[in-house]
Design a protein around this motif. Sequence first.
Motif, mmCIF file in Angstrom:
data_model
loop_
_atom_site.group_PDB
_atom_site.id
_atom_site.type_symbol
_atom_site.label_atom_id
_atom_site.label_comp_id
_atom_site.label_asym_id
_atom_site.label_seq_id
_atom_site.Cartn_x
_atom_site.Cartn_y
_atom_site.Cartn_z
ATOM 1 N N TYR A 23 0.836 -1.198 0.000
ATOM 2 C CA TYR A 23 0.000 0.000 0.000
ATOM 3 C C TYR A 23 0.875 1.254 0.000
ATOM 4 N N PHE A 24 0.439 2.243 -0.768
ATOM 5 C CA PHE A 24 1.188 3.482 -0.916
ATOM 6 C C PHE A 24 0.227 4.655 -0.892
ATOM 7 N N LYS A 25 0.766 5.840 -0.558
ATOM 8 C CA LYS A 25 -0.076 7.032 -0.590
ATOM 9 C C LYS A 25 0.774 8.240 -0.936
ATOM 10 N N ARG A 26 0.075 9.247 -1.426
ATOM 11 C CA ARG A 26 0.685 10.555 -1.636
ATOM 12 C C ARG A 26 -0.379 11.598 -1.348
ATOM 13 N N ILE A 27 0.010 12.603 -0.581
ATOM 14 C CA ILE A 27 -0.898 13.690 -0.247
ATOM 15 C C ILE A 27 -0.529 14.887 -1.116
ATOM 16 N N ASP A 71 -4.766 19.372 -2.148
ATOM 17 C CA ASP A 71 -6.161 19.299 -1.706
ATOM 18 C C ASP A 71 -6.804 17.924 -1.909
ATOM 19 N N TYR A 72 -6.011 16.926 -2.162
ATOM 20 C CA TYR A 72 -6.548 15.564 -2.255
ATOM 21 C C TYR A 72 -5.443 14.561 -1.945
ATOM 22 N N GLN A 73 -5.834 13.306 -1.793
ATOM 23 C CA GLN A 73 -4.911 12.233 -1.439
ATOM 24 C C GLN A 73 -5.136 11.061 -2.386
ATOM 25 N N VAL A 74 -4.062 10.403 -2.772
ATOM 26 C CA VAL A 74 -4.152 9.209 -3.611
ATOM 27 C C VAL A 74 -3.555 8.047 -2.834
ATOM 28 N N LEU A 75 -4.321 6.953 -2.757
ATOM 29 C CA LEU A 75 -3.839 5.725 -2.133
ATOM 30 C C LEU A 75 -3.863 4.622 -3.177
ATOM 31 N N PHE A 126 0.255 -7.916 -10.266
ATOM 32 C CA PHE A 126 0.407 -6.527 -10.710
ATOM 33 C C PHE A 126 -0.940 -5.883 -11.039
ATOM 34 N N THR A 127 -1.920 -6.190 -10.200
ATOM 35 C CA THR A 127 -3.225 -5.537 -10.273
ATOM 36 C C THR A 127 -3.426 -4.804 -8.954
ATOM 37 N N GLY A 128 -4.474 -4.007 -8.874
ATOM 38 C CA GLY A 128 -4.719 -3.321 -7.627
ATOM 39 C C GLY A 128 -5.837 -2.316 -7.733
ATOM 40 N N ILE A 129 -5.839 -1.401 -6.775
ATOM 41 C CA ILE A 129 -6.892 -0.395 -6.667
ATOM 42 C C ILE A 129 -6.239 0.954 -6.394
ATOM 43 N N GLU A 130 -6.767 1.977 -7.061
ATOM 44 C CA GLU A 130 -6.365 3.348 -6.770
ATOM 45 C C GLU A 130 -7.562 4.068 -6.172
ATOM 46 N N LEU A 131 -7.338 4.759 -5.063
ATOM 47 C CA LEU A 131 -8.375 5.567 -4.431
ATOM 48 C C LEU A 131 -7.935 7.022 -4.467
ATOM 49 N N ILE A 132 -8.823 7.894 -4.918
ATOM 50 C CA ILE A 132 -8.578 9.326 -4.862
ATOM 51 C C ILE A 132 -9.559 9.897 -3.853
ATOM 52 N N VAL A 133 -9.017 10.486 -2.788
ATOM 53 C CA VAL A 133 -9.834 11.050 -1.717
ATOM 54 C C VAL A 133 -9.877 12.565 -1.914
ATOM 55 N N GLU A 141 6.968 10.089 -5.775
ATOM 56 C CA GLU A 141 7.045 10.437 -4.358
ATOM 57 C C GLU A 141 5.924 9.853 -3.500
ATOM 58 N N PHE A 142 5.443 8.677 -3.864
ATOM 59 C CA PHE A 142 4.514 7.957 -3.003
ATOM 60 C C PHE A 142 5.317 7.318 -1.874
ATOM 61 N N ILE A 143 4.693 7.216 -0.711
ATOM 62 C CA ILE A 143 5.315 6.541 0.422
ATOM 63 C C ILE A 143 4.446 5.353 0.805
ATOM 64 N N GLN A 144 5.043 4.387 1.498
ATOM 65 C CA GLN A 144 4.255 3.238 1.926
ATOM 66 C C GLN A 144 3.302 3.652 3.033
ATOM 67 N N CYS A 145 2.114 3.067 3.021
ATOM 68 C CA CYS A 145 1.166 3.260 4.109
ATOM 69 C C CYS A 145 0.684 1.889 4.545
ATOM 70 N N ASN A 146 -0.143 1.862 5.574
ATOM 71 C CA ASN A 146 -0.560 0.555 6.082
ATOM 72 C C ASN A 146 -1.933 0.167 5.553
#
Length: 76
Positions: free
Chosen positions: A8-12, A15-19, A27-34, A59-64
């Motif tokens: 899991y990765f995220k970038r803030i 005015d929004y966040q992407v996980l 090599f599949t997954g999900i992208e969330l835009i908050v 510049e994404f960082i790992q998240c939990n």
Amino acid sequence: MAKTFPQYFKRIFDDYQVLVQVNTDTFTGIELIVHPDGRIEKTEMEFDEDIFDDLAEDEFIQCNVLEFQMHLAKTH
């Protein structure tokens, strides 16, 4: 073959966040835009083997998993 766990990765942004969830075995997954208003966009993704380099370059960082799952639960 051993089962691998998603990463899991995220970038803030300003005015929004992407996980991003990456299933490393497929090599599949999900992208969330908050969005700032709380709206969450969910997109099923297919990645290539360079995804981890791409995320680092962007510049994404790992998240939990809990942080990702909290946002994912709001999309249902």
